[in-house]
Design an enzyme around this catalytic site. Structure first.
Site, short mmCIF file in Angstrom:
data_model
loop_
_atom_site.label_atom_id
_atom_site.label_comp_id
_atom_site.label_asym_id
_atom_site.label_seq_id
_atom_site.Cartn_x
_atom_site.Cartn_y
_atom_site.Cartn_z
N CYS A 19 0.81 -1.21 0.00
CA CYS A 19 0.00 0.00 0.00
C CYS A 19 0.85 1.26 0.00
CB CYS A 19 -0.92 -0.01 1.22
SG CYS A 19 -0.03 -0.24 2.77
N GLY A 197 3.45 -4.70 9.32
CA GLY A 197 3.58 -4.42 7.89
C GLY A 197 2.40 -3.58 7.42
N CYS A 198 1.98 -3.77 6.19
CA CYS A 198 0.88 -3.00 5.61
C CYS A 198 -0.38 -3.17 6.46
CB CYS A 198 0.63 -3.48 4.19
SG CYS A 198 -0.81 -2.73 3.42
N PHE A 199 -0.98 -2.06 6.87
CA PHE A 199 -2.15 -2.17 7.75
C PHE A 199 -3.36 -2.75 7.05
CE2 PHE A 199 -2.38 2.83 7.53
CZ PHE A 199 -2.55 2.80 6.16
N TRP A 200 -3.41 -2.70 5.72
CA TRP A 200 -4.53 -3.33 5.02
C TRP A 200 -4.60 -4.82 5.34
CZ3 TRP A 200 -3.09 -1.31 -0.56
CH2 TRP A 200 -3.31 0.08 -0.62
#
Length: 364
Positions: A19, A197-200
Site C-alpha cells: 500500500c 507491515g501493511c495495515f490493510w
C-alpha cells in the site's frame, strides 16, 4: 497457547509492492477516539465505530427497525414538526444515525430553528451524509441520507446560519443522541495497537476474529503529530502503519490477539514485510500498560524457543497516541477484493488465519 505452537507455519512472503505506492490525496481524517457505544442487540447492523458502507435490503431493515423509524429511514416519510424536544435541546453530545449508528453531527454543529425539526449547519465529516435530488410532491429539494446505510434523514436547505449558510433539517426519529461523557456497555471492551507491515493486511485478518468489535487502520509512534499517509510513507516520521483493535474480553483475550498477530506476519524480518521495507512497516506492539507488555514478552520468549529459527525482532513500544488513517484505508480489503494486491498478498494471509483459527472465526 497453544494452537500457535502446534499450527504456526510461515508462508513465503510475496513480493508485490504494497500500500505504500499510492499518492492519492485525501483530506485529514477524524482522529477522535471512540466516544460512545449504544447497544441495540435487536439490530445487527448497528455500530458507532464501523464505517464500512452497508448494503441491506429493505426487507431486512423492516425486521430490525421500529415501524416509525422504518417509515422515515427507508420510505422517506417525514415526522410531524415540533415532535419531542430534540429540535430545541442544547445538551452537549453526539448525534448518530438511528438505523445504523453512524456518527452524523456534534452538538456544536446544531442550532435551534423555528422549523420545528432538529437543525444543523454542518455535518460531522464529508462522508457522514450523502445527498440526492428530491423532486417529490412538486418541490425541488435536496435529500440528505446517512453515508453508511443510505437511510433517509431529512433535507438540506440554503437558509442556515454562518459559517456555512446551510440547514440540515433532520427527522428526530432518525437520530440517536448520546450526551458527552456517557459510555454505554463498554465495560468489557479493550483496545490494543499492533503493527505487522501493511495495515490493510492486518486489518483484514482481525475483522474475522470472534470477539473483535472494530479494527481501524492508522499510525502510531514517531515524532510527527497526526501524520498523513504521504508523510508516513517517506519513512522519516518514525511512525508505523498499525491497526487499533477493539475487542470484547468476554469473547477473546490478549493472548489470542497476540497469537493471531504472530501467525499472520513474519516477526523476524527487521523493518520489512515482503516487498514493503522501512521503519513504517516494522513489527511492533504498542502497549498501554505493564500487563500488555508482560504478555507480549512472555509470548515472544516462548516463540523464540519453540517456533522461530530466526530471532523475533518485534519491538515493544509504549503507546502515546493512535491516529486513525484516511478513510480510503479503512476496510480496504473489503472494498477492493478484486485488486491484485488484495488477491495475491492479503487473501493468502486471511486463508492462513482461517486455517489456524478455524474454530474462532466470526459467524456470518
Amino acid at each position: 497457547m497453544r494452537k500457535i505452537i502446534t499450527f504456526l507455519f510461515l508462508i513465503p512472503l510475496l513480493t508485490l509492492t504494497a500500500c505504500g505506492q499510492s499518492n492519492k490525496k485525501i483530506s485529514k481524517k477524524d482522529t477522535s477516539a471512540m466516544e460512545n457505544v449504544i447497544s441495540k442487540p435487536e439490530n445487527p447492523y448497528y455500530s458507532n465505530t464501523d464505517t464500512k458502507k452497508l448494503n441491506v435490503s429493505n426487507a431486512e431493515w423492516k425486521k430490525v427497525l421500529s415501524p416509525d423509524l422504518y417509515a422515515v429511514a427507508r420510505e422517506a416519510d417525514t415526522e410531524r414538526a415540533f415532535t419531542g424536544t430534540m429540535w430545541k435541546d442544547e445538551t452537549k453530545g453526539t448525534y448518530y444515525c438511528a438505523a445504523c449508528g453512524y456518527k452524523l453531527f456534534k452538538s456544536n454543529q446544531k442550532f435551534t430553528s423555528s422549523c420545528g425539526w432538529p437543525s444543523f449547519f454542518e455535518q460531522e465529516n464529508k462522508e457522514s451524509i450523502t445527498f440526492k435530488d428530491d423532486n417529490s410532491y412538486g418541490m425541488r429539494r435536496i435529500e440528505a441520507n446517512c453515508g453508511r446505510c443510505d437511510s433517509h434523514l431529512g433535507h438540506l436547505f440554503d437558509d442556515g446560519p454562518e459559517p456555512t449558510g446551510k440547514r440540515y433539517c433532520m427527522n428526530a426519529i432518525s437520530l440517536d443522541f448520546v450526551p458527552d461523557g456517557v459510555a454505554i456497555n463498554s465495560a468489557n471492551l479493550e483496545t490494543i495497537v499492533l503493527g505487522g507491515g501493511c495495515f490493510w493486511c492486518v486489518e483484514a485478518v482481525y475483522q474475522n476474529l470472534e470477539g473483535v468489535k472494530s479494527v481501524y487502520s492508522g499510525y502510531a509512534g514517531g515524532m510527527v503529530e497526526d501524520p498523513s499517509y504521504e508523510q508516513v510513507c517517506t519513512g522519516r516520521t518514525g511512525a508505523a502503519e498499525v491497526v487499533e483493535i477493539t475487542y470484547d474480553k468476554t469473547k477473546t483475550n490478549l493472548d489470542e490477539i497476540f497469537q493471531v498477530f504472530f501467525t499472520v506476519h513474519d516477526p523476524t524480518t527487521l523493518n520489512r514485510q515482503g516487498a514493503d521495507s522501512g521503519t513504517q512497516y516494522r513489527s511492533v506492539i504498542f502497549y498501554k500498560n505493564e500487563n500488555e507488555k508482560k504478555a507480549a514478552q512472555n509470548l515472544i520468549a516462548e516463540l523464540n524457543e519453540k517456533v522461530f529459527a530466526n530471532k523475533i525482532v518485534t519491538t515493544l513500544e509504549p503507546l502515546k497516541k493512535f491516529y486513525k488513517a484516511e478513510e480510503y484505508h479503512q476496510g480496504y480489503y473489503e472494498n477492493n477484493k478484486n485488486k491484485p494486491y488484495c488477491q495475491m498478498v492479503i487473501q493468502p494471509k486471511i486463508e492462513k488465519f482461517e486455517k489456524v483459527f478455524k474454530d474462532r472465526l466470526k459467524k456470518n
